[in-house]
Design an enzyme around this catalytic site. Structure first.
Site, PDB file in Angstrom:
ATOM      1  N   LYS A   1       0.872  -1.178   0.000  1.00 19.73           N
ATOM      2  CA  LYS A   1       0.000   0.000   0.000  1.00 19.73           C
ATOM      3  C   LYS A   1       0.905   1.223   0.000  1.00 19.73           C
ATOM      4  O   LYS A   1       1.929   1.254   0.693  1.00 19.73           O
ATOM      5  CB  LYS A   1      -0.874  -0.043   1.262  1.00 19.73           C
ATOM      6  CG  LYS A   1      -1.888   1.088   1.370  1.00 19.73           C
ATOM      7  CD  LYS A   1      -2.802   0.875   2.574  1.00 19.73           C
ATOM      8  CE  LYS A   1      -3.854   1.963   2.703  1.00 19.73           C
ATOM      9  NZ  LYS A   1      -4.763   1.738   3.848  1.00 19.73           N
TER      10      LYS A   1
ATOM     11  N   SER B   1      -9.666   1.993   2.916  1.00 14.49           N
ATOM     12  CA  SER B   1      -8.801   2.763   2.050  1.00 14.49           C
ATOM     13  C   SER B   1      -7.810   1.914   1.270  1.00 14.49           C
ATOM     14  O   SER B   1      -7.188   2.396   0.342  1.00 14.49           O
ATOM     15  CB  SER B   1      -8.027   3.784   2.892  1.00 14.49           C
ATOM     16  OG  SER B   1      -7.199   3.110   3.838  1.00 14.49           O
TER      17      SER B   1
ATOM     18  N   SER C   1      -9.950  -0.511   7.076  1.00 12.86           N
ATOM     19  CA  SER C   1      -9.402  -0.456   5.714  1.00 12.86           C
ATOM     20  C   SER C   1      -8.704  -1.707   5.213  1.00 12.86           C
ATOM     21  O   SER C   1      -8.316  -1.753   4.051  1.00 12.86           O
ATOM     22  CB  SER C   1      -8.457   0.725   5.577  1.00 12.86           C
ATOM     23  OG  SER C   1      -9.204   1.906   5.507  1.00 12.86           O
TER      24      SER C   1
END
Ligand code: GLN
Length: 483
Positions: free
Chosen positions: A76, A151, A175
Protein backbone atom coordinates in the site's frame (compact mmCIF):
# COMPACT_ATOMS: atom_id res chain seq x y z
CA UNK A 1 0.50 -19.19 -12.91
CA UNK A 2 -1.32 -16.07 -11.68
CA UNK A 3 -3.94 -18.20 -9.89
CA UNK A 4 -1.48 -19.51 -7.33
CA UNK A 5 -1.67 -18.58 -3.66
CA UNK A 6 1.41 -17.67 -1.63
CA UNK A 7 1.43 -21.19 -0.18
CA UNK A 8 1.32 -22.74 -3.67
CA UNK A 9 4.03 -20.39 -4.90
CA UNK A 10 6.27 -21.36 -1.98
CA UNK A 11 5.82 -25.05 -2.82
CA UNK A 12 6.41 -24.45 -6.55
CA UNK A 13 9.59 -22.48 -5.89
CA UNK A 14 10.85 -25.12 -3.44
CA UNK A 15 10.17 -27.88 -6.01
CA UNK A 16 11.88 -25.80 -8.73
CA UNK A 17 8.74 -25.86 -10.92
CA UNK A 18 9.46 -22.23 -11.84
CA UNK A 19 11.73 -19.44 -10.68
CA UNK A 20 10.76 -16.27 -8.88
CA UNK A 21 12.03 -14.32 -11.89
CA UNK A 22 9.70 -16.21 -14.26
CA UNK A 23 6.72 -15.70 -11.99
CA UNK A 24 7.56 -12.04 -11.42
CA UNK A 25 7.69 -11.40 -15.18
CA UNK A 26 4.34 -13.13 -15.72
CA UNK A 27 2.69 -11.01 -13.03
CA UNK A 28 4.28 -7.74 -14.18
CA UNK A 29 2.98 -8.41 -17.71
CA UNK A 30 -0.45 -9.20 -16.29
CA UNK A 31 -0.50 -5.96 -14.31
CA UNK A 32 0.48 -3.96 -17.40
CA UNK A 33 -2.24 -5.65 -19.42
CA UNK A 34 -5.13 -5.64 -16.94
CA UNK A 35 -4.58 -2.85 -14.44
CA UNK A 36 -5.75 -0.03 -16.71
CA UNK A 37 -9.28 -1.37 -16.05
CA UNK A 38 -8.80 -1.25 -12.27
CA UNK A 39 -6.26 1.51 -11.48
CA UNK A 40 -5.02 -0.53 -8.52
CA UNK A 41 -1.37 0.54 -8.77
CA UNK A 42 0.11 4.01 -8.28
CA UNK A 43 3.67 2.91 -9.11
CA UNK A 44 5.13 -0.24 -10.63
CA UNK A 45 8.64 -1.14 -9.51
CA UNK A 46 9.66 -3.45 -12.35
CA UNK A 47 13.43 -3.08 -12.07
CA UNK A 48 13.44 -3.56 -8.32
CA UNK A 49 11.12 -6.58 -8.69
CA UNK A 50 13.37 -8.34 -11.22
CA UNK A 51 16.42 -7.59 -9.11
CA UNK A 52 14.76 -8.94 -5.92
CA UNK A 53 13.43 -12.01 -7.80
CA UNK A 54 16.91 -12.84 -9.12
CA UNK A 55 18.37 -12.42 -5.64
CA UNK A 56 15.68 -14.70 -4.17
CA UNK A 57 16.37 -17.34 -6.83
CA UNK A 58 20.07 -17.14 -5.98
CA UNK A 59 19.34 -17.54 -2.26
CA UNK A 60 17.21 -20.63 -2.99
CA UNK A 61 19.99 -22.04 -5.21
CA UNK A 62 22.28 -21.62 -2.18
CA UNK A 63 19.99 -23.80 -0.10
CA UNK A 64 17.92 -21.13 1.66
CA UNK A 65 14.19 -21.62 2.03
CA UNK A 66 11.24 -19.65 3.43
CA UNK A 67 7.61 -19.13 2.57
CA UNK A 68 8.23 -15.58 1.37
CA UNK A 69 11.53 -16.18 -0.43
CA UNK A 70 10.75 -15.13 -4.02
CA UNK A 71 7.06 -14.39 -3.33
CA UNK A 72 5.65 -11.43 -5.30
CA UNK A 73 3.76 -8.84 -3.27
CA UNK A 74 2.95 -5.12 -3.36
CA UNK A 75 2.80 -2.44 -0.69
CA UNK A 76 0.00 0.00 0.00
CA UNK A 77 1.45 3.36 -0.98
CA UNK A 78 1.72 4.62 2.58
CA UNK A 79 4.57 2.29 3.49
CA UNK A 80 7.80 4.21 2.92
CA UNK A 81 9.98 2.62 0.24
CA UNK A 82 13.50 3.98 -0.08
CA UNK A 83 14.09 5.89 -3.30
CA UNK A 84 10.59 5.09 -4.54
CA UNK A 85 7.61 7.43 -4.62
CA UNK A 86 5.48 7.04 -1.48
CA UNK A 87 2.44 9.15 -2.26
CA UNK A 88 -0.19 8.14 0.32
CA UNK A 89 -2.66 8.64 -2.52
CA UNK A 90 -2.13 12.40 -2.29
CA UNK A 91 -0.98 15.18 -4.56
CA UNK A 92 0.80 16.42 -1.44
CA UNK A 93 3.30 13.55 -1.68
CA UNK A 94 3.28 12.95 -5.43
CA UNK A 95 6.90 14.13 -5.55
CA UNK A 96 8.00 12.35 -2.35
CA UNK A 97 10.59 9.62 -2.60
CA UNK A 98 11.02 8.12 0.85
CA UNK A 99 14.58 8.28 2.19
CA UNK A 100 14.19 4.97 4.05
CA UNK A 101 12.16 1.75 4.11
CA UNK A 102 9.31 1.22 6.56
CA UNK A 103 10.04 -1.61 9.01
CA UNK A 104 7.36 -3.73 7.33
CA UNK A 105 8.96 -3.16 3.92
CA UNK A 106 12.44 -3.93 5.22
CA UNK A 107 11.30 -7.08 7.05
CA UNK A 108 9.48 -8.46 4.01
CA UNK A 109 12.42 -7.65 1.73
CA UNK A 110 14.78 -9.45 4.13
CA UNK A 111 12.47 -12.48 4.04
CA UNK A 112 12.90 -12.45 0.25
CA UNK A 113 9.55 -11.02 -0.86
CA UNK A 114 9.54 -9.33 -4.27
CA UNK A 115 7.94 -5.88 -4.49
CA UNK A 116 5.98 -5.45 -7.73
CA UNK A 117 4.79 -1.95 -6.90
CA UNK A 118 2.86 0.44 -4.69
CA UNK A 119 -0.92 0.19 -4.58
CA UNK A 120 -3.57 2.86 -4.84
CA UNK A 121 -5.41 4.02 -1.72
CA UNK A 122 -7.74 6.67 -0.38
CA UNK A 123 -5.85 9.90 0.23
CA UNK A 124 -4.00 9.55 3.56
CA UNK A 125 -6.07 6.38 4.14
CA UNK A 126 -9.23 8.42 4.74
CA UNK A 127 -12.18 6.70 3.15
CA UNK A 128 -13.93 3.44 2.54
CA UNK A 129 -14.34 3.45 -1.23
CA UNK A 130 -10.91 4.33 -2.61
CA UNK A 131 -12.47 7.28 -4.40
CA UNK A 132 -10.53 10.01 -2.58
CA UNK A 133 -7.17 9.07 -4.17
CA UNK A 134 -5.50 11.84 -6.13
CA UNK A 135 -4.61 9.13 -8.65
CA UNK A 136 -8.25 8.38 -9.33
CA UNK A 137 -10.75 5.82 -8.09
CA UNK A 138 -10.03 2.09 -8.04
CA UNK A 139 -12.61 -0.24 -9.63
CA UNK A 140 -13.91 -3.44 -8.08
CA UNK A 141 -12.92 -6.44 -10.28
CA UNK A 142 -16.25 -8.12 -9.40
CA UNK A 143 -18.13 -5.26 -11.06
CA UNK A 144 -16.19 -2.38 -12.59
CA UNK A 145 -19.03 0.04 -11.80
CA UNK A 146 -18.63 -0.56 -8.07
CA UNK A 147 -16.06 0.55 -5.51
CA UNK A 148 -13.52 -1.96 -4.16
CA UNK A 149 -13.75 -0.57 -0.64
CA UNK A 150 -11.09 1.47 1.05
CA UNK A 151 -8.80 2.76 2.05
CA UNK A 152 -6.70 -0.23 0.91
CA UNK A 153 -8.74 -0.54 -2.29
CA UNK A 154 -5.72 -0.84 -4.59
CA UNK A 155 -4.21 -3.74 -2.65
CA UNK A 156 -7.62 -5.45 -2.54
CA UNK A 157 -8.53 -4.98 -6.21
CA UNK A 158 -5.09 -6.16 -7.36
CA UNK A 159 -5.15 -9.34 -5.24
CA UNK A 160 -8.80 -10.09 -6.11
CA UNK A 161 -8.03 -9.73 -9.84
CA UNK A 162 -5.13 -12.19 -9.51
CA UNK A 163 -2.56 -9.55 -10.45
CA UNK A 164 -0.56 -10.85 -7.49
CA UNK A 165 -1.18 -13.25 -4.58
CA UNK A 166 -1.05 -10.88 -1.60
CA UNK A 167 -0.35 -7.31 -0.55
CA UNK A 168 0.23 -5.23 2.53
CA UNK A 169 -2.50 -2.90 3.76
CA UNK A 170 -3.42 -0.85 6.81
CA UNK A 171 -6.54 -0.61 8.93
CA UNK A 172 -7.47 2.45 11.01
CA UNK A 173 -11.21 1.85 11.05
CA UNK A 174 -11.64 -1.10 8.71
CA UNK A 175 -9.40 -0.46 5.71
CA UNK A 176 -8.12 -4.03 5.54
CA UNK A 177 -11.32 -5.87 6.48
CA UNK A 178 -13.84 -3.82 4.50
CA UNK A 179 -12.04 -3.96 1.12
CA UNK A 180 -11.43 -7.68 1.81
CA UNK A 181 -15.20 -8.10 2.21
CA UNK A 182 -15.96 -6.07 -0.94
CA UNK A 183 -13.55 -8.05 -3.15
CA UNK A 184 -13.84 -11.61 -1.77
CA UNK A 185 -10.50 -11.66 0.05
CA UNK A 186 -9.25 -12.60 3.49
CA UNK A 187 -7.79 -9.66 5.40
CA UNK A 188 -6.42 -9.40 8.91
CA UNK A 189 -6.01 -6.36 11.14
CA UNK A 190 -3.60 -7.42 13.87
CA UNK A 191 -3.65 -6.35 17.51
CA UNK A 192 -2.51 -2.75 17.89
CA UNK A 193 1.26 -2.90 18.41
CA UNK A 194 1.80 -6.29 16.75
CA UNK A 195 3.07 -4.80 13.47
CA UNK A 196 5.47 -1.85 13.49
CA UNK A 197 4.11 1.49 12.33
CA UNK A 198 7.58 2.90 11.69
CA UNK A 199 7.68 4.28 8.17
CA UNK A 200 3.93 3.83 7.77
CA UNK A 201 2.60 7.33 7.05
CA UNK A 202 0.33 8.15 9.97
CA UNK A 203 -3.39 8.82 9.68
CA UNK A 204 -4.61 8.26 13.28
CA UNK A 205 -1.68 6.90 15.25
CA UNK A 206 -3.62 5.27 18.09
CA UNK A 207 -5.76 3.31 15.61
CA UNK A 208 -3.49 2.57 12.59
CA UNK A 209 -2.25 -0.97 12.17
CA UNK A 210 -0.65 -2.73 9.18
CA UNK A 211 -1.66 -6.22 8.11
CA UNK A 212 -2.04 -8.68 5.24
CA UNK A 213 -4.60 -8.90 2.42
CA UNK A 214 -4.67 -12.21 0.56
CA UNK A 215 -7.11 -14.75 -0.80
CA UNK A 216 -6.81 -17.31 2.00
CA UNK A 217 -6.24 -17.39 5.74
CA UNK A 218 -3.24 -19.62 5.04
CA UNK A 219 -1.66 -16.83 2.98
CA UNK A 220 -2.52 -14.17 5.57
CA UNK A 221 -0.60 -16.30 8.10
CA UNK A 222 2.44 -16.35 5.80
CA UNK A 223 2.39 -12.61 5.13
CA UNK A 224 1.68 -11.66 8.75
CA UNK A 225 4.64 -13.80 9.83
CA UNK A 226 6.87 -11.58 7.71
CA UNK A 227 5.32 -8.32 8.99
CA UNK A 228 4.88 -8.87 12.74
CA UNK A 229 7.37 -8.31 15.53
CA UNK A 230 8.83 -5.86 17.99
CA UNK A 231 10.45 -2.73 16.59
CA UNK A 232 12.44 -0.41 18.86
CA UNK A 233 11.74 2.40 16.36
CA UNK A 234 8.02 2.30 17.17
CA UNK A 235 7.28 3.14 20.79
CA UNK A 236 3.84 1.49 20.57
CA UNK A 237 5.27 -1.75 19.18
CA UNK A 238 4.86 -4.63 21.63
CA UNK A 239 7.88 -6.63 22.75
CA UNK A 240 6.29 -10.05 22.71
CA UNK A 241 7.40 -13.13 20.76
CA UNK A 242 5.66 -13.73 17.43
CA UNK A 243 4.04 -17.18 17.32
CA UNK A 244 4.27 -19.45 14.28
CA UNK A 245 0.99 -18.48 12.61
CA UNK A 246 1.05 -21.25 10.00
CA UNK A 247 1.48 -23.79 12.79
CA UNK A 248 -1.74 -22.58 14.42
CA UNK A 249 -3.83 -23.57 11.38
CA UNK A 250 -4.44 -27.19 12.32
CA UNK A 251 -6.65 -26.88 15.38
CA UNK A 252 -10.12 -28.35 15.67
CA UNK A 253 -13.03 -25.99 16.28
CA UNK A 254 -14.67 -28.48 18.64
CA UNK A 255 -16.05 -26.53 21.59
CA UNK A 256 -14.95 -23.12 20.26
CA UNK A 257 -17.29 -20.54 21.79
CA UNK A 258 -18.46 -18.02 19.19
CA UNK A 259 -20.28 -14.92 20.39
CA UNK A 260 -22.78 -13.24 18.07
CA UNK A 261 -23.68 -9.73 19.27
CA UNK A 262 -27.39 -9.06 19.04
CA UNK A 263 -26.69 -5.41 18.15
CA UNK A 264 -25.15 -6.56 14.84
CA UNK A 265 -28.49 -7.57 13.37
CA UNK A 266 -30.26 -4.24 13.61
CA UNK A 267 -32.17 -2.37 10.93
CA UNK A 268 -29.13 -1.10 9.03
CA UNK A 269 -28.00 -4.57 7.94
CA UNK A 270 -28.94 -5.78 4.45
CA UNK A 271 -31.14 -8.87 5.13
CA UNK A 272 -29.37 -10.79 2.37
CA UNK A 273 -26.07 -10.28 4.20
CA UNK A 274 -27.72 -11.33 7.47
CA UNK A 275 -28.72 -14.60 5.80
CA UNK A 276 -25.19 -15.28 4.56
CA UNK A 277 -23.84 -14.62 8.06
CA UNK A 278 -26.35 -17.14 9.46
CA UNK A 279 -25.10 -19.67 6.88
CA UNK A 280 -21.51 -19.18 7.98
CA UNK A 281 -22.58 -19.57 11.62
CA UNK A 282 -24.22 -22.90 10.72
CA UNK A 283 -21.08 -23.97 8.88
CA UNK A 284 -18.94 -23.27 11.93
CA UNK A 285 -21.45 -25.09 14.16
CA UNK A 286 -21.04 -28.16 11.94
CA UNK A 287 -17.32 -27.93 12.62
CA UNK A 288 -17.96 -28.08 16.36
CA UNK A 289 -18.31 -24.45 17.39
CA UNK A 290 -20.85 -23.45 20.03
CA UNK A 291 -22.86 -20.27 19.39
CA UNK A 292 -23.82 -17.84 22.11
CA UNK A 293 -25.72 -14.56 21.83
CA UNK A 294 -23.82 -11.69 23.42
CA UNK A 295 -24.27 -7.94 23.72
CA UNK A 296 -22.00 -4.99 22.93
CA UNK A 297 -24.21 -2.24 24.38
CA UNK A 298 -21.98 0.73 23.53
CA UNK A 299 -21.53 -0.15 19.87
CA UNK A 300 -24.03 2.52 18.82
CA UNK A 301 -21.66 5.24 20.09
CA UNK A 302 -18.61 3.95 18.24
CA UNK A 303 -19.03 5.80 14.92
CA UNK A 304 -19.38 9.27 16.46
CA UNK A 305 -16.45 8.58 18.79
CA UNK A 306 -14.25 7.29 15.96
CA UNK A 307 -15.10 10.25 13.72
CA UNK A 308 -13.88 12.60 16.46
CA UNK A 309 -10.74 10.69 17.49
CA UNK A 310 -9.49 9.78 14.00
CA UNK A 311 -9.81 13.32 12.56
CA UNK A 312 -8.32 14.79 15.77
CA UNK A 313 -5.22 12.64 15.40
CA UNK A 314 -5.14 13.26 11.65
CA UNK A 315 -5.23 17.03 12.10
CA UNK A 316 -2.18 16.75 14.32
CA UNK A 317 -0.32 14.20 12.16
CA UNK A 318 -0.92 16.07 8.94
CA UNK A 319 0.40 19.37 10.27
CA UNK A 320 3.86 18.25 9.13
CA UNK A 321 2.85 18.70 5.49
CA UNK A 322 3.52 22.40 5.38
CA UNK A 323 5.28 22.93 2.06
CA UNK A 324 8.58 23.55 3.81
CA UNK A 325 10.43 20.27 4.29
CA UNK A 326 8.93 17.86 1.78
CA UNK A 327 5.88 17.34 -0.33
CA UNK A 328 3.97 19.80 -2.47
CA UNK A 329 4.94 23.49 -2.35
CA UNK A 330 2.90 26.22 -4.00
CA UNK A 331 4.44 28.49 -6.66
CA UNK A 332 5.88 31.87 -5.65
CA UNK A 333 4.66 32.17 -2.04
CA UNK A 334 4.38 35.75 -0.87
CA UNK A 335 5.22 34.98 2.76
CA UNK A 336 5.23 32.08 5.20
CA UNK A 337 1.48 32.09 5.86
CA UNK A 338 0.77 32.18 2.13
CA UNK A 339 3.17 29.25 1.68
CA UNK A 340 1.34 27.18 4.31
CA UNK A 341 -2.12 28.07 3.12
CA UNK A 342 -1.64 27.51 -0.57
CA UNK A 343 0.65 24.46 -0.26
CA UNK A 344 -1.88 22.72 1.98
CA UNK A 345 -4.90 23.99 0.05
CA UNK A 346 -3.46 22.71 -3.23
CA UNK A 347 -1.87 19.52 -1.89
CA UNK A 348 -4.77 18.06 0.13
CA UNK A 349 -8.05 16.87 -1.37
CA UNK A 350 -11.53 17.68 -0.07
CA UNK A 351 -11.97 14.72 2.33
CA UNK A 352 -8.56 15.29 3.94
CA UNK A 353 -9.29 19.00 4.38
CA UNK A 354 -12.68 18.19 5.90
CA UNK A 355 -11.11 15.86 8.47
CA UNK A 356 -8.32 18.29 9.35
CA UNK A 357 -10.95 20.94 10.06
CA UNK A 358 -13.17 18.61 12.10
CA UNK A 359 -10.15 17.36 14.04
CA UNK A 360 -8.72 20.79 14.75
CA UNK A 361 -12.16 21.92 15.93
CA UNK A 362 -12.57 18.93 18.26
CA UNK A 363 -9.16 19.58 19.78
CA UNK A 364 -9.54 23.31 20.19
CA UNK A 365 -9.76 24.93 23.62
CA UNK A 366 -13.39 25.10 24.65
CA UNK A 367 -14.45 22.06 22.60
CA UNK A 368 -11.81 19.56 23.71
CA UNK A 369 -13.79 18.37 26.74
CA UNK A 370 -17.10 18.25 24.90
CA UNK A 371 -15.83 16.24 21.92
CA UNK A 372 -12.37 14.74 22.18
CA UNK A 373 -12.47 13.81 25.86
CA UNK A 374 -16.02 12.47 25.53
CA UNK A 375 -14.98 10.37 22.55
CA UNK A 376 -12.08 8.93 24.55
CA UNK A 377 -14.51 7.94 27.32
CA UNK A 378 -16.71 6.17 24.79
CA UNK A 379 -13.61 4.43 23.49
CA UNK A 380 -13.03 2.96 26.95
CA UNK A 381 -16.66 1.81 27.16
CA UNK A 382 -16.35 0.07 23.79
CA UNK A 383 -13.23 -1.69 25.01
CA UNK A 384 -14.93 -2.69 28.27
CA UNK A 385 -17.80 -4.24 26.28
CA UNK A 386 -15.32 -6.45 24.46
CA UNK A 387 -13.47 -7.40 27.63
CA UNK A 388 -16.75 -8.52 29.20
CA UNK A 389 -17.71 -10.45 26.06
CA UNK A 390 -14.38 -12.25 25.85
CA UNK A 391 -14.91 -13.56 29.37
CA UNK A 392 -17.68 -15.66 27.86
CA UNK A 393 -16.58 -16.43 24.30
CA UNK A 394 -13.42 -17.13 22.30
CA UNK A 395 -14.39 -15.36 19.08
CA UNK A 396 -16.95 -12.72 18.13
CA UNK A 397 -18.61 -13.15 14.74
CA UNK A 398 -20.74 -10.89 12.56
CA UNK A 399 -20.92 -9.14 9.22
CA UNK A 400 -17.92 -7.08 8.10
CA UNK A 401 -20.13 -4.48 6.42
CA UNK A 402 -23.86 -3.67 6.50
CA UNK A 403 -24.06 -3.51 2.68
CA UNK A 404 -22.14 -4.85 -0.31
CA UNK A 405 -19.88 -2.57 -2.39
CA UNK A 406 -21.77 0.48 -3.61
CA UNK A 407 -21.63 2.10 -7.03
CA UNK A 408 -18.79 4.47 -7.81
CA UNK A 409 -19.84 7.98 -6.85
CA UNK A 410 -22.95 6.85 -4.94
CA UNK A 411 -21.84 8.31 -1.60
CA UNK A 412 -19.66 11.17 -2.81
CA UNK A 413 -22.07 13.93 -1.89
CA UNK A 414 -22.80 12.52 1.56
CA UNK A 415 -19.67 11.73 3.60
CA UNK A 416 -21.71 10.70 6.67
CA UNK A 417 -23.45 7.98 4.63
CA UNK A 418 -20.01 6.50 3.95
CA UNK A 419 -18.95 6.84 7.61
CA UNK A 420 -21.99 4.81 8.70
CA UNK A 421 -20.78 1.86 6.61
CA UNK A 422 -17.86 1.44 9.05
CA UNK A 423 -20.18 0.42 11.90
CA UNK A 424 -18.88 -3.16 12.29
CA UNK A 425 -15.17 -2.57 11.78
CA UNK A 426 -14.21 0.53 13.78
CA UNK A 427 -14.89 -0.95 17.22
CA UNK A 428 -11.89 -3.29 16.88
CA UNK A 429 -9.62 -0.30 16.19
CA UNK A 430 -11.03 1.67 19.12
CA UNK A 431 -10.28 -1.32 21.38
CA UNK A 432 -7.01 -2.30 19.64
CA UNK A 433 -8.27 -5.84 19.03
CA UNK A 434 -7.38 -8.14 16.12
CA UNK A 435 -10.04 -8.72 13.46
CA UNK A 436 -10.34 -10.70 10.25
CA UNK A 437 -12.74 -10.64 7.33
CA UNK A 438 -13.26 -13.70 5.12
CA UNK A 439 -15.50 -14.47 2.13
CA UNK A 440 -19.01 -15.62 3.04
CA UNK A 441 -20.97 -15.53 -0.23
CA UNK A 442 -22.42 -13.11 -2.77
CA UNK A 443 -25.29 -10.64 -3.07
CA UNK A 444 -26.15 -9.54 -6.64
CA UNK A 445 -22.77 -10.88 -7.78
CA UNK A 446 -20.91 -8.79 -5.20
CA UNK A 447 -18.87 -10.45 -2.43
CA UNK A 448 -19.86 -10.39 1.25
CA UNK A 449 -17.51 -10.78 4.21
CA UNK A 450 -17.93 -12.30 7.64
CA UNK A 451 -15.88 -10.70 10.40
CA UNK A 452 -14.19 -12.51 13.28
CA UNK A 453 -12.77 -10.69 16.31
CA UNK A 454 -10.54 -12.20 18.97
CA UNK A 455 -8.84 -11.16 22.23
CA UNK A 456 -5.49 -9.35 22.10
CA UNK A 457 -2.71 -11.24 20.29
CA UNK A 458 -5.00 -14.11 19.24
CA UNK A 459 -4.28 -13.62 15.52
CA UNK A 460 -3.48 -17.34 15.35
CA UNK A 461 -6.98 -18.19 16.60
CA UNK A 462 -8.59 -15.94 13.97
CA UNK A 463 -6.46 -17.44 11.21
CA UNK A 464 -7.22 -20.98 12.34
CA UNK A 465 -11.00 -20.42 12.45
CA UNK A 466 -10.88 -18.85 8.99
CA UNK A 467 -8.69 -21.66 7.68
CA UNK A 468 -11.00 -24.39 9.01
CA UNK A 469 -13.93 -22.53 7.43
CA UNK A 470 -12.08 -22.25 4.13
CA UNK A 471 -11.25 -25.97 4.15
CA UNK A 472 -15.03 -26.55 4.17
CA UNK A 473 -16.31 -23.76 1.90
CA UNK A 474 -15.29 -22.54 -1.54
CA UNK A 475 -16.33 -18.86 -1.51
CA UNK A 476 -12.70 -17.76 -1.28
CA UNK A 477 -11.79 -19.69 -4.45
CA UNK A 478 -14.26 -17.81 -6.69
CA UNK A 479 -12.62 -15.62 -9.33
CA UNK A 480 -14.10 -12.46 -10.85
CA UNK A 481 -15.03 -12.85 -14.52
CA UNK A 482 -12.50 -11.28 -16.86
CA UNK A 483 -9.60 -11.80 -14.47
N1 GLN B 1 -13.34 4.37 6.58
C1 GLN B 1 -12.59 4.72 7.73
C2 GLN B 1 -12.13 6.15 7.63
O1 GLN B 1 -12.37 6.72 6.62
C3 GLN B 1 -11.42 3.80 7.93
C4 GLN B 1 -10.25 4.08 7.07
C5 GLN B 1 -9.07 3.25 7.43
O2 GLN B 1 -9.18 2.21 8.09
N2 GLN B 1 -7.90 3.73 7.02
O3 GLN B 1 -11.55 6.70 8.50
Amino acid sequence: MHQMTLAEIARGLADKKFSSEELTKVLLARITQLDPQLNSFISLTEDLAIEQAKAADARRANGESGALLGAPIAHKDLFCTQGIRTSCGSKMLDNFKAPYDATVVAKLAAAGAVTLGKTNMDEFAMGSANESSWYGAVKNPWNLEHVPGGSSGGSAAAVAARLLPAATATDTGGSIRQPAAFTNLTGLKPTYGRVSRWGMIAYASSLDQGGPLARTAEDCAILLQGMAGFDPNDSTSIDKPVPDYSASLGESLQGLRIGVPKEYFSAGLDPRIAELIQNSIQQLQKLGAVIKEISLPNMQHAIPAYYVIAPAEASSNLSRFDGVRFGHRCENPENLIDLYKRSRGEGFGAEVQRRIMVGAYALSAGYYDAYYLKAQKIRRLVKNDFMAAFNEVDIILGPTTPNPAWKLGAKNSDPVAAYLEDVYTITANLAGLPGLSMPAGFVDGLPVGVQLLAPYFQEGRLLNVAHQYQLNTDWHTRTPTGF
